[in-house]
Design a protein around this motif. Structure first.
Motif, PDB file in Angstrom:
ATOM      1  N   ASP A   1       0.815  -1.214   0.000  1.00 25.37           N
ATOM      2  CA  ASP A   1       0.000   0.000   0.000  1.00 25.37           C
ATOM      3  C   ASP A   1       0.852   1.269   0.000  1.00 25.37           C
ATOM      4  OD1 ASP A   1       0.661  -0.938   2.612  1.00 25.37           O
ATOM      5  OD2 ASP A   1      -0.862   0.337   3.524  1.00 25.37           O
ATOM      6  N   HIS A   2       2.177   1.098  -0.038  1.00 26.34           N
ATOM      7  CA  HIS A   2       3.094   2.233  -0.113  1.00 26.34           C
ATOM      8  C   HIS A   2       3.970   2.200  -1.358  1.00 26.34           C
ATOM      9  CE1 HIS A   2       2.141   3.601   4.019  1.00 26.34           C
ATOM     10  NE2 HIS A   2       1.827   2.323   4.152  1.00 26.34           N
ATOM     11  N   VAL A   3       3.970   1.083  -2.072  1.00 30.40           N
ATOM     12  CA  VAL A   3       4.763   0.979  -3.312  1.00 30.40           C
ATOM     13  C   VAL A   3       3.890   0.596  -4.502  1.00 30.40           C
ATOM     14  CG1 VAL A   3       6.832   0.332  -2.015  1.00 30.40           C
ATOM     15  CG2 VAL A   3       5.401  -1.471  -3.021  1.00 30.40           C
TER      16      VAL A   3
ATOM     17  N   ALA B   1       5.897   1.338  -9.954  1.00 32.54           N
ATOM     18  CA  ALA B   1       6.298   0.912 -11.301  1.00 32.54           C
ATOM     19  C   ALA B   1       5.635   1.766 -12.367  1.00 32.54           C
ATOM     20  CB  ALA B   1       5.967  -0.567 -11.503  1.00 32.54           C
ATOM     21  N   ALA B   2       4.353   2.082 -12.179  1.00 36.28           N
ATOM     22  CA  ALA B   2       3.636   2.907 -13.155  1.00 36.28           C
ATOM     23  C   ALA B   2       4.234   4.305 -13.235  1.00 36.28           C
ATOM     24  CB  ALA B   2       2.160   2.974 -12.788  1.00 36.28           C
ATOM     25  N   LEU B   3       4.598   4.894 -12.089  1.00 31.25           N
ATOM     26  CA  LEU B   3       5.184   6.230 -12.098  1.00 31.25           C
ATOM     27  C   LEU B   3       6.579   6.213 -12.710  1.00 31.25           C
ATOM     28  CD1 LEU B   3       4.076   7.636  -8.615  1.00 31.25           C
ATOM     29  CD2 LEU B   3       3.047   8.063 -10.850  1.00 31.25           C
ATOM     30  N   GLN B   4       7.336   5.161 -12.414  1.00 26.64           N
ATOM     31  CA  GLN B   4       8.667   5.065 -13.013  1.00 26.64           C
ATOM     32  C   GLN B   4       8.575   4.958 -14.533  1.00 26.64           C
ATOM     33  OE1 GLN B   4      11.368   1.469 -12.487  1.00 26.64           O
ATOM     34  NE2 GLN B   4      12.538   3.032 -11.369  1.00 26.64           N
TER      35      GLN B   4
ATOM     36  N   ALA C   1       9.027  -5.741  -0.325  1.00 28.23           N
ATOM     37  CA  ALA C   1       8.349  -5.310  -1.546  1.00 28.23           C
ATOM     38  C   ALA C   1       8.021  -6.500  -2.441  1.00 28.23           C
ATOM     39  CB  ALA C   1       9.212  -4.300  -2.294  1.00 28.23           C
ATOM     40  N   LYS C   2       8.927  -7.464  -2.501  1.00 27.85           N
ATOM     41  CA  LYS C   2       8.710  -8.630  -3.360  1.00 27.85           C
ATOM     42  C   LYS C   2       7.571  -9.519  -2.858  1.00 27.85           C
ATOM     43  CE  LYS C   2      13.349  -8.906  -5.352  1.00 27.85           C
ATOM     44  NZ  LYS C   2      14.600  -9.684  -5.474  1.00 27.85           N
ATOM     45  N   LEU C   3       7.165  -9.337  -1.598  1.00 28.88           N
ATOM     46  CA  LEU C   3       6.038 -10.087  -1.046  1.00 28.88           C
ATOM     47  C   LEU C   3       4.696  -9.412  -1.315  1.00 28.88           C
ATOM     48  CD1 LEU C   3       7.427 -11.123   2.474  1.00 28.88           C
ATOM     49  CD2 LEU C   3       6.966 -12.647   0.540  1.00 28.88           C
TER      50      LEU C   3
ATOM     51  N   ALA D   1       3.016  -4.560 -10.259  1.00 25.70           N
ATOM     52  CA  ALA D   1       4.394  -4.763 -10.706  1.00 25.70           C
ATOM     53  C   ALA D   1       5.299  -3.923  -9.814  1.00 25.70           C
ATOM     54  CB  ALA D   1       4.542  -4.337 -12.160  1.00 25.70           C
ATOM     55  N   LEU D   2       6.559  -4.296  -9.760  1.00 26.84           N
ATOM     56  CA  LEU D   2       7.525  -3.536  -8.980  1.00 26.84           C
ATOM     57  C   LEU D   2       8.475  -2.798  -9.918  1.00 26.84           C
ATOM     58  CD1 LEU D   2       8.444  -6.047  -6.122  1.00 26.84           C
ATOM     59  CD2 LEU D   2       6.900  -4.076  -6.004  1.00 26.84           C
TER      60      LEU D   2
END
Length: 228
Positions: free
Chosen positions: A72-74, A78-81, A98-100, A115-116
């Protein structure tokens, strides 16, 4: 966009977006020189809401800063990057968290998946980032997650889920260590000025002095004995 979704603070230099899922906070902080640049802190799961707030602000993101790796914080990183071509900063100790994200979202019965980004990982306590005319320092606050940080800049502290204004952020999520969190907050309170404005990952803002005076749940947590 309603005030309940986006609130403007600090004379217009700061905008707080309330994400729908889990009501997490995303922040936009503008360049003090009014260049039109900004940073995005903790972009949550409501990508369209975050992107609409950016468009409405007229600012251009130059970086994304994450206090920790929970979904809920990341969620929109990926979309913004991809859209803005910006780095996404996270303390290295929270890469596993994050990977979890998609596993935890399934556990929370959230149907969406994320996505990350390609994270720029910060390995050291006190690592700093200079962007959008400001100097951001990532202070290690392990406990809520192993790599949680308090991001300090210009009398502000983006505290993620390590410190709230009016309650505590205790849970049983993987990687959370209440004794470690208590130690992290004790170390933070030993040096941080009382007039620092805390910008939490959920809920409203308060200064450090106001938190000390009014957050009874936190006082009880800090006073709890550490097991021998």
């Amino acid at each position: 966009m309603s005030k309940s979704v986006v609130e403007t603070l600090l004379g217009g230099a700061l905008k707080r977006i309330t994400n729908h899922e889990l009501h997490s906070n995303t922040y936009l902080l503008a360049d003090p020189q009014q260049s039109g640049a900004c940073v995005v802190v903790d972009p949550g799961l409501d990508r369209e809401r975050v992107e609409a707030a950016i468009a409405d602000s007229g600012w251009t993101p130059m970086a994304v800063l994450c206090t920790h790796g929970h979904f809920d914080h990341v969620g929109s990183t990926a979309a913004l990057q991809e859209r803005f071509g910006v780095p996404v900063y996270l303390r290295a100790q929270d890469q596993k968290t994050a990977k979890l994200s998609n596993f935890l979202m399934a556990a929370f019965k959230i149907k969406a998946r994320i996505a990350l980004p390609e994270f720029t990982l910060l390995a050291d306590d006190g690592a700093s980032v200079d962007v959008a005319g400001r100097h951001f320092t990532f202070h290690a606050l392990p406990g809520h997650t192993p790599g949680s940080a308090g991001i300090e800049v210009d009398g502000l502290l983006f505290s993620g889920d390590s410190l709230y204004a009016r309650r505590t952020a205790l849970s049983k999520l993987p990687g959370e260590d209440h004794d470690q969190l208590r130690a992290s907050l004790k170390a933070l309170f030993a040096w941080i000025p009382g007039d620092t404005l805390v910008l939490p990952g959920h809920g409203g803002t308060a200064t450090i002095d106001q938190i000390h005076a009014g957050n009874e749940e936190l006082r009880a947590f800090m006073a709890a004995a550490v097991p021998a």
